[in-house]
Design an enzyme around this catalytic site. Structure first.
Site, PDB file in Angstrom:
ATOM      1  N   CYS A  28     -22.840  12.007  -9.412  1.00  0.00           N
ATOM      2  CA  CYS A  28     -23.046  12.139 -10.871  1.00  0.00           C
ATOM      3  C   CYS A  28     -22.292  10.824 -11.646  1.00  0.00           C
ATOM      4  O   CYS A  28     -22.582  10.005 -12.279  1.00  0.00           O
ATOM      5  CB  CYS A  28     -22.637  13.430 -11.617  1.00  0.00           C
ATOM      6  SG  CYS A  28     -23.613  14.757 -11.054  1.00  0.00           S
ATOM      7  N   ASP A 450      14.862  -0.228   1.419  1.00  0.00           N
ATOM      8  CA  ASP A 450      15.923  -0.770   0.748  1.00  0.00           C
ATOM      9  C   ASP A 450      17.198   0.028   0.757  1.00  0.00           C
ATOM     10  O   ASP A 450      17.047   1.312   1.257  1.00  0.00           O
ATOM     11  CB  ASP A 450      15.747  -0.708  -1.005  1.00  0.00           C
ATOM     12  CG  ASP A 450      16.864  -1.533  -1.507  1.00  0.00           C
ATOM     13  OD1 ASP A 450      17.300  -2.295  -1.135  1.00  0.00           O
ATOM     14  OD2 ASP A 450      17.366  -0.909  -2.698  1.00  0.00           O
ATOM     15  N   ASP A 651      13.603   1.149  -5.141  1.00  0.00           N
ATOM     16  CA  ASP A 651      14.123   1.720  -6.397  1.00  0.00           C
ATOM     17  C   ASP A 651      12.794   1.732  -7.368  1.00  0.00           C
ATOM     18  O   ASP A 651      12.885   1.919  -8.525  1.00  0.00           O
ATOM     19  CB  ASP A 651      15.329   1.442  -7.080  1.00  0.00           C
ATOM     20  CG  ASP A 651      15.491   0.118  -7.234  1.00  0.00           C
ATOM     21  OD1 ASP A 651      14.406  -0.667  -7.331  1.00  0.00           O
ATOM     22  OD2 ASP A 651      16.570  -0.444  -7.561  1.00  0.00           O
ATOM     23  N   ASP A 655      12.894  -4.029  -6.673  1.00  0.00           N
ATOM     24  CA  ASP A 655      12.228  -4.031  -5.571  1.00  0.00           C
ATOM     25  C   ASP A 655      10.531  -4.398  -5.807  1.00  0.00           C
ATOM     26  O   ASP A 655       9.819  -4.184  -4.922  1.00  0.00           O
ATOM     27  CB  ASP A 655      12.189  -3.044  -4.529  1.00  0.00           C
ATOM     28  CG  ASP A 655      13.851  -2.955  -4.024  1.00  0.00           C
ATOM     29  OD1 ASP A 655      14.370  -4.008  -4.031  1.00  0.00           O
ATOM     30  OD2 ASP A 655      14.414  -1.821  -3.984  1.00  0.00           O
TER      31      ASP A 655
END
Length: 758
Positions: A28, A450, A651, A655
């Protein structure tokens, strides 16, 4: 009449939200999307079958909400409401209204259909009922043509006139001909098919009702999230406490939150201390201590003390609103494996119609040649009549193909699993933005982490100061902390706090400059003070004595981060800070290794400090001394070595480029940091162990999607041939069709039992 509004145009265009109750499956949704995209000026269409909504971004100079509504209605779907994106949740009760409508239609069909069945049994097996055909025709008429079936036929007609074929086309073709042909019994003696028409429509409506209820269970995550928010807030106005609706809160309002009450919106504690239950955000039941200066989240619960909170985010910017948005994005997204299924499903309905017509023609023209099949089947199938004449046999085969092949199960296979999976993740503080991330995450082979804030707490503390000859430790610390006062780096914060604890007063500086990955400098008392790594000082002509280099190496060998401090051209000291590991880092890395994943730590720290931390947690590989802008390049290099199976955990702010470059970006943060656009997955609590849960969730969700698609296709591939050769009665087929859809939804709901943690 539904309200029709649109947001004013901007560079990205306007956006409007349509509530489409009948859009109950991917098939649909595909028809709805295609009908909208045919309009001029359409930039983007996103559908969410869990919420029965379509989000459309468009150029208001070329089209508008009314044209979008008309396009959807022409495709065969009723539009309950059209609203602006900002008021999308005003229609959150659409599902309840649609369920009530489905119940009403079901009852209107079920009562006459039941009476027909009660008359049919004695008429067939005992004695003929006087005026049976007329009674049955009258009882079946409202079921097939009026309130029960009218919406289905209208949808089918609109779909065909729009050159598409939705599932209602199959039901209309399966119910209208039997009724109309059955009326011929008033003129010629023949088998009545009117009962079958009423039964097909009734079971179709029953299936719609059951699917709506089951999908409601699958999409409970959004409802629960919406219910979490506070409805009112106690604000301080002119020294008095006033209760107002949360919707009227503004940034800067000061709120009073009593014990046991929900915090109305995201903010900052300005007075009072307490513990706050943040389990809705983190999935962790232990309350968190809050005091002045701490951030709090809306919908979390204040436990014991009275808090005074200043509102920092309201409305769509709050943590809860963004969690809901992320969950909705996941539910409305597509999984790459679904693209192949969608291509097949798009051709499915036309193919079924062709098979149905071919079956009808084959039985009409070659009934005697096909009759041995009926004779064989009559031995174990009670509904097969080997003596049936060609026309009834042709009708039964053609109609059975239509009703058994309704592709509801195919359309529900992926979105129901995504609904349950994304909701389960949200409850555990794991927010997966897209279906693509779910499919990709399960195949990850290498995980890049990290260091600061991911493996470690990200809150380093001052642990040592070494000064050059003729310089005191306090003087070296004063110079470093004064310059770092202009920096937001965690190491700078550690120096400032360390100076405060030692009673060292800071001096105002001028001309602060930050050199990414190297250090900072500023003017202090007409002198140039630099704080950074040895390369930074050397590049600026600073002579660093061996004693300070030895002290620096000593700190780094112990896994501590150390920087040099220089005044003009002379190095005056070394400042050392240390971060602590997160409590679950070792266990999380071990769990990743147990899954067969290779781990890499990437950091701007020096090689020795980085390897010390890596050794503590068991990291396989270390990439040290990487500047922020170089992290994305390192991810790209790893992808060249290991293929498209690299996940990056960071974080979500510093990054961001690396998170985007990775095949799956995982942002690990806490609370209000949840709105991280660069990430595919957000871990709200900041616990590294949630990465393991996210991978397990992706595997479990994708497994359900594959199972659903397999059984949906297996059902159709097995059932259509049986129907075509006359071994499947249409009434049995419509029951089986409903059961197949419910089995797909039920299998998706089993995902709630998935074991994500040890």
């Amino acid at each position: 009449m539904s309200e029709i509004t649109a947001r004013s145009g901007d560079e990205a265009g306007s956006e409007t939200i349509l509530t489409i109750p009948g859009m109950g499956s991917d098939h649909c949704a595909g028809i709805v999307s295609e009908s909208i995209r045919r309009l001029p000026g359409i930039a983007k269409v996103k559908t969410n079958i869990a919420a029965h909504r379509a989000s459309v971004r468009f150029d208001p100079a070329q089209t508008g909400p009314e044209a979008i509504r008309t396009a959807v209605e022409k495709a065969g779907y009723e539009v309950d409401a059209v609203r602006t994106a900002s008021s999308a949740h005003d229609s959150e009760d659409a599902e309840e209204r649609y369920l009530a409508l489905a119940v009403k239609r079901l009852w209107i069909a079920a009562i006459p259909a039941t009476l027909i069945m009660l008359l049919m049994i004695p008429h067939m097996f005992w004695r003929p009922v006087p005026g049976y055909l007329a009674i049955v025709a009258v009882l079946a008429f409202p079921v097939v043509f009026l309130y029960g079936g009218w919406a289905t036929h209208k949808s089918a007609w609109r779909s065909l006139t729009n050159r598409t074929a939705n599932m209602d086309v199959l039901i209309s073709m399966g119910s209208l001909p039997p009724y109309l042909i059955g009326l011929a019994g008033f003129i010629w003696p023949m088998t009545s098919f009117i009962e079958m028409a009423a039964t097909i429509m009734t079971f179709h409506l029953l299936g719609r009702y059951l699917e709506t209820r089951a999908k409601g269970r699958a999409s409970q995550a959004i409802k629960r999230l919406l219910a979490l928010g506070a409805k009112t807030a106690t604000v301080i106005r002119d020294g008095r406490e006033v209760d107002i609706p949360v919707a009227e809160l503004a940034i800067g309002d000061v709120m009073r939150v009593r014990p046991g009450a929900k915090i109305p919106t995201d903010g900052e504690v300005v007075e009072g201390t307490s513990h706050v239950d943040e389990s809705l955000a983190t999935g962790e039941p232990v309350p968190v201590e809050k005091q002045p200066g701490d951030a709090v989240l809306g919908a979390t619960i204040n436990k014991e003390g009275v808090l005074t909170v200043r509102a920092a985010r309201v409305g769509a910017d709050t943590f809860l609103a963004q969690v809901i948005r992320l969950v909705e994005e996941a539910q409305s997204s597509k999984v790459p494996i679904q693209e192949f299924a969608d291509r097949l499903t798009g051709r499915f309905v036309p193919a079924v119609i062709v098979i149905s017509l071919a079956s009808f023609a084959a039985w009409l023209g070659f009934a005697e040649q096909l009759r041995p099949i009926l004779e064989w089947g009559s031995g174990f199938l009670m509904w097969v009549n080997p003596e049936i004449s060609p026309l009834p046999a042709a009708l039964l085969a053609g109609i059975a193909v239509l009703v058994i092949a309704c592709p509801c199960a195919l359309g529900l296979a992926t979105p129901t699993a995504l609904m349950v999976g994304s909701g389960l993740g949200a409850e555990r503080g794991i927010l997966i933005r897209s279906g693509e991330a779910i499919q990709t995450l399960k195949d990850i082979k290498l995980v890049v982490l990290d260091k600061t804030g991911t493996i470690t707490m990200g809150r380093p503390a001052l642990v040592g100061v070494s000064a050059a000859d003729g310089v005191t430790e306090d003087e070296a610390l004063r110079l470093a902390a004064s310059v770092e006062a202009g920096s937001e780096h965690p190491l700078a914060e550690a120096m400032r706090k360390g100076a405060e604890e030692r009673g060292v007063s800071l001096t105002p500086v001028k001309g602060f400059k930050a050199h990414a990955g190297k250090g900072v400098e500023a003017q202090l008392d007409a002198e140039t003070v630099r704080v950074g790594n040895p390369r930074f000082l050397t590049e600026n002509g600073v002579d660093v004595p061996d004693t300070l280099l030895d002290a620096l190496a000593g700190y780094e060998n112990n896994g501590q981060s150390a920087v040099l401090v220089a005044r003009n051209d002379d190095a005056v000291g070394v400042i050392a800070v240390s971060d602590t590991l997160k409590a679950d880092s070792r266990a999380a890395i071990a769990a990743l290794h147990a899954m067969g994943l290779h781990t890499v730590m990437i950091t701007g720290d020096n090689e020795r400090a980085a390897r010390h931390v890596a050794a503590q947690v068991g990291i396989d590989q270390v990439l040290a001394g990487v500047l922020p802008e170089g992290k994305a390049d390192e991810i790209r290099r790893l992808q060249e070595q290991h293929g498209p199976h690299v996940a990056m955990i960071g974080d979500g702010i510093n990054d961001a480029p690396a998170l985007k470059q990775a095949n799956v970006g995982i942002a690990i943060g806490a609370g209000a940091d949840v709105a991280i656009e660069a990430a595919d997955v957000t871990l709200v609590s900041g616990e590294l162990g949630k990465v393991v849960e996210a991978i397990r969730l992706s595997k479990a969700t994708f497994r359900k999607i594959v199972e659903n698609l397999f059984w949906a296709w297996f059902y159709n591939l097995a059932a259509i041939p049986l129907a075509a050769v006359g071994l499947l009665h249409p009434m049995i087929g419509v029951i089986a069709m409903t059961a197949s859809s419910l089995s797909v939804i039920g299998n998706s709901l089993l995902l709630k039992r998935a074991r994500l943690s040890d």
